[in-house]
Design a protein around this motif. Sequence first.
Motif, PDB file in Angstrom:
ATOM      1  N   ASP A 161       0.814  -1.220   0.000  1.00 17.08           N
ATOM      2  CA  ASP A 161       0.000   0.000   0.000  1.00 17.08           C
ATOM      3  C   ASP A 161       0.845   1.266   0.000  1.00 17.08           C
ATOM      4  N   GLU A 162       2.033   1.194   0.614  1.00 20.22           N
ATOM      5  CA  GLU A 162       2.886   2.376   0.703  1.00 20.22           C
ATOM      6  C   GLU A 162       4.344   1.970   0.578  1.00 20.22           C
ATOM      7  N   VAL A 163       5.074   2.725  -0.233  1.00 21.15           N
ATOM      8  CA  VAL A 163       6.518   2.544  -0.367  1.00 21.15           C
ATOM      9  C   VAL A 163       7.176   3.746   0.292  1.00 21.15           C
ATOM     10  N   ILE A 164       8.045   3.472   1.259  1.00 20.89           N
ATOM     11  CA  ILE A 164       8.755   4.533   1.975  1.00 20.89           C
ATOM     12  C   ILE A 164      10.191   4.545   1.469  1.00 20.89           C
ATOM     13  N   LEU A 165      10.605   5.666   0.891  1.00 22.38           N
ATOM     14  CA  LEU A 165      11.963   5.784   0.384  1.00 22.38           C
ATOM     15  C   LEU A 165      12.858   6.334   1.487  1.00 22.38           C
ATOM     16  N   ALA A 166      13.750   5.494   1.991  1.00 24.31           N
ATOM     17  CA  ALA A 166      14.668   5.887   3.065  1.00 24.31           C
ATOM     18  C   ALA A 166      16.065   6.023   2.462  1.00 24.31           C
ATOM     19  N   MET A 167      16.208   7.031   1.624  1.00 26.40           N
ATOM     20  CA  MET A 167      17.482   7.270   0.944  1.00 26.40           C
ATOM     21  C   MET A 167      18.316   8.276   1.719  1.00 26.40           C
ATOM     22  N   ASN A 168      19.624   8.196   1.559  1.00 24.41           N
ATOM     23  CA  ASN A 168      20.521   9.166   2.194  1.00 24.41           C
ATOM     24  C   ASN A 168      20.271  10.556   1.630  1.00 24.41           C
ATOM     25  N   ALA A 169      20.558  11.575   2.428  1.00 27.45           N
ATOM     26  CA  ALA A 169      20.378  12.967   2.005  1.00 27.45           C
ATOM     27  C   ALA A 169      21.617  13.445   1.257  1.00 27.45           C
ATOM     28  N   THR A 170      21.975  12.688   0.215  1.00 28.17           N
ATOM     29  CA  THR A 170      23.097  13.023  -0.656  1.00 28.17           C
ATOM     30  C   THR A 170      22.548  13.236  -2.054  1.00 28.17           C
ATOM     31  N   VAL A 171      23.374  13.752  -2.951  1.00 33.84           N
ATOM     32  CA  VAL A 171      22.935  13.926  -4.343  1.00 33.84           C
ATOM     33  C   VAL A 171      22.514  12.574  -4.919  1.00 33.84           C
ATOM     34  N   GLU A 172      23.302  11.535  -4.652  1.00 33.26           N
ATOM     35  CA  GLU A 172      22.981  10.203  -5.180  1.00 33.26           C
ATOM     36  C   GLU A 172      21.685   9.659  -4.573  1.00 33.26           C
ATOM     37  N   GLY A 173      21.525   9.850  -3.277  1.00 36.63           N
ATOM     38  CA  GLY A 173      20.304   9.379  -2.618  1.00 36.63           C
ATOM     39  C   GLY A 173      19.071  10.085  -3.120  1.00 36.63           C
ATOM     40  N   GLN A 174      19.157  11.391  -3.298  1.00 38.94           N
ATOM     41  CA  GLN A 174      18.009  12.157  -3.780  1.00 38.94           C
ATOM     42  C   GLN A 174      17.705  11.832  -5.241  1.00 38.94           C
ATOM     43  N   THR A 175      18.750  11.627  -6.049  1.00 37.55           N
ATOM     44  CA  THR A 175      18.557  11.224  -7.445  1.00 37.55           C
ATOM     45  C   THR A 175      17.848   9.880  -7.508  1.00 37.55           C
ATOM     46  N   THR A 176      18.282   8.962  -6.671  1.00 37.64           N
ATOM     47  CA  THR A 176      17.659   7.636  -6.618  1.00 37.64           C
ATOM     48  C   THR A 176      16.198   7.741  -6.191  1.00 37.64           C
ATOM     49  N   ALA A 177      15.925   8.550  -5.184  1.00 36.09           N
ATOM     50  CA  ALA A 177      14.545   8.725  -4.708  1.00 36.09           C
ATOM     51  C   ALA A 177      13.665   9.297  -5.812  1.00 36.09           C
ATOM     52  N   HIS A 178      14.141  10.303  -6.529  1.00 37.11           N
ATOM     53  CA  HIS A 178      13.346  10.887  -7.622  1.00 37.11           C
ATOM     54  C   HIS A 178      13.093   9.861  -8.728  1.00 37.11           C
ATOM     55  N   TYR A 179      14.103   9.108  -9.062  1.00 36.05           N
ATOM     56  CA  TYR A 179      13.950   8.069 -10.087  1.00 36.05           C
ATOM     57  C   TYR A 179      12.895   7.048  -9.659  1.00 36.05           C
ATOM     58  N   LEU A 180      12.982   6.583  -8.411  1.00 36.70           N
ATOM     59  CA  LEU A 180      12.024   5.588  -7.926  1.00 36.70           C
ATOM     60  C   LEU A 180      10.607   6.150  -7.854  1.00 36.70           C
ATOM     61  N   MET A 181      10.470   7.421  -7.466  1.00 39.66           N
ATOM     62  CA  MET A 181       9.135   8.035  -7.436  1.00 39.66           C
ATOM     63  C   MET A 181       8.517   8.008  -8.830  1.00 39.66           C
ATOM     64  N   ASP A 182       9.322   8.295  -9.848  1.00 41.82           N
ATOM     65  CA  ASP A 182       8.824   8.240 -11.228  1.00 41.82           C
ATOM     66  C   ASP A 182       8.439   6.822 -11.621  1.00 41.82           C
ATOM     67  N   MET A 183       9.263   5.855 -11.261  1.00 41.94           N
ATOM     68  CA  MET A 183       9.013   4.464 -11.642  1.00 41.94           C
ATOM     69  C   MET A 183       7.798   3.878 -10.924  1.00 41.94           C
ATOM     70  N   LEU A 184       7.528   4.341  -9.714  1.00 41.49           N
ATOM     71  CA  LEU A 184       6.432   3.790  -8.921  1.00 41.49           C
ATOM     72  C   LEU A 184       5.089   4.442  -9.229  1.00 41.49           C
TER      73      LEU A 184
END
Length: 127
Positions: free
Chosen positions: A68-91
């Motif tokens: 029901d919910e995906v929680i993105l627990a990524m690091n607050a780094t450029v790489e972590g934020q890039t990964t989070a944005h990518y996953l938000m788009d994919m999900l």
Amino acid sequence: CAICSDPRRDPHLLCVVADVADLWALERAGVFRGRYHVLGGALSALDGITPERLSVAPLLERVKSGVDEVILAMNATVEGQTTAHYLMDMLGGMKVTRLAHGVPVGGELDYLDEGTLSAAFKARRAL
């Protein structure tokens, strides 16, 4: 994994972390009672880490099984934020949330960097 097969955990909540160390940090804090998905890293063009090198396809398959919910627990780094944005788009149509960013408990403002202060101001809320 033993954590994810524990029947006391909520199968409808899935927390995505970059690596196993992040999973254990959350477990030590005792703040999450759902299941985890370990990506195996974070996106980084400089290091050649593309979505194909991470566990993204299995994540997309997993969310189809009643999450029901995906929680993105990524690091607050450029790489972590890039990964989070990518996953938000994919999900796409999924309910996707992220961990909050800002002033840490016990933190003093004069020791914080500009990025942390900026995130804290953007995420402020009423009392």
